[in-house]
Design a protein around this motif. Structure first.
Motif, PDB file in Angstrom:
ATOM      1  N   MET A 181       0.837  -1.205   0.000  1.00  0.00           N
ATOM      2  CA  MET A 181       0.000   0.000   0.000  1.00  0.00           C
ATOM      3  C   MET A 181       0.870   1.252   0.000  1.00  0.00           C
ATOM      4  SD  MET A 181      -2.990  -0.820   2.672  1.00  0.00           S
ATOM      5  CE  MET A 181      -4.071  -2.197   2.527  1.00  0.00           C
ATOM      6  N   THR A 182       2.069   1.158   0.552  1.00  0.00           N
ATOM      7  CA  THR A 182       2.936   2.325   0.667  1.00  0.00           C
ATOM      8  C   THR A 182       4.283   2.173  -0.029  1.00  0.00           C
ATOM      9  OG1 THR A 182       3.768   1.509   2.786  1.00  0.00           O
ATOM     10  CG2 THR A 182       1.929   3.068   2.854  1.00  0.00           C
ATOM     11  N   VAL A 183       4.708   0.937  -0.303  1.00  0.00           N
ATOM     12  CA  VAL A 183       6.003   0.693  -0.932  1.00  0.00           C
ATOM     13  C   VAL A 183       5.776   0.236  -2.369  1.00  0.00           C
ATOM     14  CG1 VAL A 183       8.075  -0.745  -0.874  1.00  0.00           C
ATOM     15  CG2 VAL A 183       7.071   0.085   1.255  1.00  0.00           C
ATOM     16  N   LYS A 184       6.472   0.865  -3.297  1.00  0.00           N
ATOM     17  CA  LYS A 184       6.353   0.469  -4.697  1.00  0.00           C
ATOM     18  C   LYS A 184       7.187  -0.777  -4.943  1.00  0.00           C
ATOM     19  CE  LYS A 184       5.562   5.139  -6.231  1.00  0.00           C
ATOM     20  NZ  LYS A 184       5.935   6.189  -7.158  1.00  0.00           N
ATOM     21  N   ALA A 185       6.623  -1.707  -5.729  1.00  0.00           N
ATOM     22  CA  ALA A 185       7.318  -2.951  -6.024  1.00  0.00           C
ATOM     23  C   ALA A 185       7.041  -3.363  -7.459  1.00  0.00           C
ATOM     24  CB  ALA A 185       6.869  -4.049  -5.068  1.00  0.00           C
ATOM     25  N   GLY A 186       8.056  -3.931  -8.104  1.00  0.00           N
ATOM     26  CA  GLY A 186       7.901  -4.355  -9.481  1.00  0.00           C
ATOM     27  C   GLY A 186       8.881  -5.457  -9.838  1.00  0.00           C
ATOM     28  N   ALA A 187       8.648  -6.049 -11.003  1.00  0.00           N
ATOM     29  CA  ALA A 187       9.527  -7.108 -11.496  1.00  0.00           C
ATOM     30  C   ALA A 187       9.699  -6.931 -13.000  1.00  0.00           C
ATOM     31  CB  ALA A 187       8.937  -8.480 -11.192  1.00  0.00           C
ATOM     32  N   ALA A 188      10.907  -7.256 -13.477  1.00  0.00           N
ATOM     33  CA  ALA A 188      11.205  -7.169 -14.906  1.00  0.00           C
ATOM     34  C   ALA A 188      12.250  -8.211 -15.264  1.00  0.00           C
ATOM     35  CB  ALA A 188      11.717  -5.782 -15.267  1.00  0.00           C
ATOM     36  N   ARG A 189      12.274  -8.592 -16.541  1.00  0.00           N
ATOM     37  CA  ARG A 189      13.291  -9.518 -17.037  1.00  0.00           C
ATOM     38  C   ARG A 189      14.588  -8.765 -17.289  1.00  0.00           C
ATOM     39  NH1 ARG A 189      11.962 -11.535 -22.288  1.00  0.00           N
ATOM     40  NH2 ARG A 189      13.860 -12.761 -22.062  1.00  0.00           N
ATOM     41  N   LEU A 190      15.703  -9.381 -16.978  1.00  0.00           N
ATOM     42  CA  LEU A 190      17.008  -8.779 -17.220  1.00  0.00           C
ATOM     43  C   LEU A 190      17.218  -8.517 -18.706  1.00  0.00           C
ATOM     44  CD1 LEU A 190      19.752  -7.835 -16.206  1.00  0.00           C
ATOM     45  CD2 LEU A 190      20.548 -10.204 -16.366  1.00  0.00           C
ATOM     46  N   ALA A 191      16.775  -9.431 -19.551  1.00  0.00           N
ATOM     47  CA  ALA A 191      16.932  -9.250 -20.998  1.00  0.00           C
ATOM     48  C   ALA A 191      16.206  -7.999 -21.474  1.00  0.00           C
ATOM     49  CB  ALA A 191      16.416 -10.481 -21.734  1.00  0.00           C
ATOM     50  N   ASP A 192      15.012  -7.737 -20.938  1.00  0.00           N
ATOM     51  CA  ASP A 192      14.273  -6.525 -21.313  1.00  0.00           C
ATOM     52  C   ASP A 192      14.981  -5.275 -20.822  1.00  0.00           C
ATOM     53  OD1 ASP A 192      12.327  -8.079 -22.504  1.00  0.00           O
ATOM     54  OD2 ASP A 192      11.046  -8.100 -20.720  1.00  0.00           O
ATOM     55  N   LEU A 193      15.551  -5.338 -19.623  1.00  0.00           N
ATOM     56  CA  LEU A 193      16.278  -4.192 -19.086  1.00  0.00           C
ATOM     57  C   LEU A 193      17.520  -3.893 -19.917  1.00  0.00           C
ATOM     58  CD1 LEU A 193      15.989  -5.006 -15.295  1.00  0.00           C
ATOM     59  CD2 LEU A 193      14.835  -3.171 -16.511  1.00  0.00           C
ATOM     60  N   GLU A 194      18.230  -4.944 -20.321  1.00  0.00           N
ATOM     61  CA  GLU A 194      19.426  -4.754 -21.140  1.00  0.00           C
ATOM     62  C   GLU A 194      19.080  -4.192 -22.510  1.00  0.00           C
ATOM     63  OE1 GLU A 194      22.327  -8.212 -19.301  1.00  0.00           O
ATOM     64  OE2 GLU A 194      21.044  -8.718 -21.005  1.00  0.00           O
ATOM     65  N   GLN A 195      17.968  -4.619 -23.048  1.00  0.00           N
ATOM     66  CA  GLN A 195      17.576  -4.180 -24.390  1.00  0.00           C
ATOM     67  C   GLN A 195      16.969  -2.779 -24.393  1.00  0.00           C
ATOM     68  OE1 GLN A 195      14.809  -6.808 -26.303  1.00  0.00           O
ATOM     69  NE2 GLN A 195      14.871  -5.701 -28.237  1.00  0.00           N
ATOM     70  N   HIS A 196      16.123  -2.462 -23.410  1.00  0.00           N
ATOM     71  CA  HIS A 196      15.368  -1.210 -23.423  1.00  0.00           C
ATOM     72  C   HIS A 196      15.826  -0.188 -22.389  1.00  0.00           C
ATOM     73  CE1 HIS A 196      12.611  -3.131 -26.201  1.00  0.00           C
ATOM     74  NE2 HIS A 196      12.465  -4.139 -25.337  1.00  0.00           N
ATOM     75  N   GLY A 197      16.521  -0.610 -21.364  1.00  0.00           N
ATOM     76  CA  GLY A 197      16.952   0.299 -20.300  1.00  0.00           C
ATOM     77  C   GLY A 197      16.050   0.208 -19.079  1.00  0.00           C
ATOM     78  N   THR A 198      16.572   0.683 -17.958  1.00  0.00           N
ATOM     79  CA  THR A 198      15.838   0.562 -16.697  1.00  0.00           C
ATOM     80  C   THR A 198      14.638   1.491 -16.600  1.00  0.00           C
ATOM     81  OG1 THR A 198      17.323   2.135 -15.657  1.00  0.00           O
ATOM     82  CG2 THR A 198      17.855  -0.189 -15.410  1.00  0.00           C
ATOM     83  N   SER A 199      14.661   2.589 -17.340  1.00  0.00           N
ATOM     84  CA  SER A 199      13.541   3.522 -17.256  1.00  0.00           C
ATOM     85  C   SER A 199      12.467   3.245 -18.312  1.00  0.00           C
ATOM     86  CB  SER A 199      14.035   4.961 -17.374  1.00  0.00           C
ATOM     87  OG  SER A 199      14.694   5.142 -18.611  1.00  0.00           O
TER      88      SER A 199
ATOM     89  N   LEU B 184       3.642  -5.130  -8.782  1.00  0.00           N
ATOM     90  CA  LEU B 184       3.194  -6.292  -8.018  1.00  0.00           C
ATOM     91  C   LEU B 184       1.881  -6.028  -7.304  1.00  0.00           C
ATOM     92  CD1 LEU B 184       6.530  -7.610  -6.479  1.00  0.00           C
ATOM     93  CD2 LEU B 184       5.471  -8.137  -8.679  1.00  0.00           C
ATOM     94  N   SER B 185       1.608  -4.767  -7.005  1.00  0.00           N
ATOM     95  CA  SER B 185       0.407  -4.457  -6.238  1.00  0.00           C
ATOM     96  C   SER B 185      -0.837  -4.342  -7.103  1.00  0.00           C
ATOM     97  CB  SER B 185       0.605  -3.162  -5.452  1.00  0.00           C
ATOM     98  OG  SER B 185       0.907  -2.110  -6.339  1.00  0.00           O
ATOM     99  N   ASP B 186      -0.692  -3.897  -8.338  1.00  0.00           N
ATOM    100  CA  ASP B 186      -1.855  -3.710  -9.213  1.00  0.00           C
ATOM    101  C   ASP B 186      -1.511  -4.257 -10.590  1.00  0.00           C
ATOM    102  OD1 ASP B 186      -4.117  -2.954 -10.554  1.00  0.00           O
ATOM    103  OD2 ASP B 186      -3.797  -0.809 -10.368  1.00  0.00           O
ATOM    104  N   HIS B 187      -1.809  -5.537 -10.819  1.00  0.00           N
ATOM    105  CA  HIS B 187      -1.405  -6.165 -12.066  1.00  0.00           C
ATOM    106  C   HIS B 187      -2.302  -5.820 -13.240  1.00  0.00           C
ATOM    107  CE1 HIS B 187      -4.054  -9.325 -10.389  1.00  0.00           C
ATOM    108  NE2 HIS B 187      -3.313  -9.161  -9.314  1.00  0.00           N
ATOM    109  N   THR B 188      -3.309  -4.974 -13.040  1.00  0.00           N
ATOM    110  CA  THR B 188      -4.127  -4.522 -14.165  1.00  0.00           C
ATOM    111  C   THR B 188      -3.508  -3.301 -14.836  1.00  0.00           C
ATOM    112  OG1 THR B 188      -5.466  -3.099 -12.729  1.00  0.00           O
ATOM    113  CG2 THR B 188      -6.229  -5.370 -13.069  1.00  0.00           C
ATOM    114  N   ARG B 189      -2.549  -2.656 -14.162  1.00  0.00           N
ATOM    115  CA  ARG B 189      -1.887  -1.487 -14.739  1.00  0.00           C
ATOM    116  C   ARG B 189      -0.937  -1.911 -15.845  1.00  0.00           C
ATOM    117  NH1 ARG B 189       0.559   1.693  -9.786  1.00  0.00           N
ATOM    118  NH2 ARG B 189       1.786   2.561 -11.475  1.00  0.00           N
ATOM    119  N   PRO B 190      -0.767  -1.070 -16.848  1.00  0.00           N
ATOM    120  CA  PRO B 190       0.182  -1.400 -17.917  1.00  0.00           C
ATOM    121  C   PRO B 190       1.616  -1.350 -17.402  1.00  0.00           C
ATOM    122  CG  PRO B 190      -0.654   0.826 -18.194  1.00  0.00           C
ATOM    123  CD  PRO B 190      -1.423   0.209 -17.059  1.00  0.00           C
TER     124      PRO B 190
END
Length: 121
Positions: free
Chosen positions: A83-101, A108-114
């Motif tokens: 509710m107060t801490v932001k949390a997320g998950a991503a593939r390393l391959a996607d981060l390497e290809q597209h960047g962290t931003s 993780l909290s709202d999986h309906t969001r894009p």
């Protein structure tokens, strides 16, 4: 890392956020309730939780992300922290290809969001 270990890490972070160590000299006093959580001894704000999934294919990563989101929905302590801490998950391959931003982070909290960038979680 297997989904069970990722879930255990997420639950562990939630427990750490809630942990209030009570010094031995305050254990039997009324003032013990005012002790700060352990993490606030070093930080002002609890850091966001970012899970980077390495050495997994796209299908396995999607399953692990769904498992993390399921824990976030089902575990009351994890739901409370998210509710107060932001949390997320991503593939390393996607981060390497597209960047962290880039919009590669799954919340993780709202999986309906894009997908989002790390700073917009």
């Amino acid at each position: 890392m297997a989904s069970e270990k990722l879930a255990a890490k997420l639950i562990g972070y939630a427990r750490f956020r809630e942990h209030h160590p009570i010094p031995p000299h305050l254990r039997r006093t009324v003032g013990a309730q005012s002790v700060l959580p352990a993490w606030q001894q070093h930080d002002v704000v609890f850091p966001r939780l970012l899970f980077v999934l390495a050495d997994t294919g796209e299908r396995a990563a999607r399953q692990r992300i769904r498992d993390l989101q399921g824990i976030a929905d089902a575990h009351p302590l994890v739901a409370r922290i998210l509710m107060t801490v932001k949390a997320g998950a991503a593939r390393l391959a996607d981060l390497e290809q597209h960047g962290t931003s880039a919009a590669v982070w799954h919340t993780l909290s709202d999986h309906t969001r894009p997908l989002r960038g790390a700073w917009a979680l």
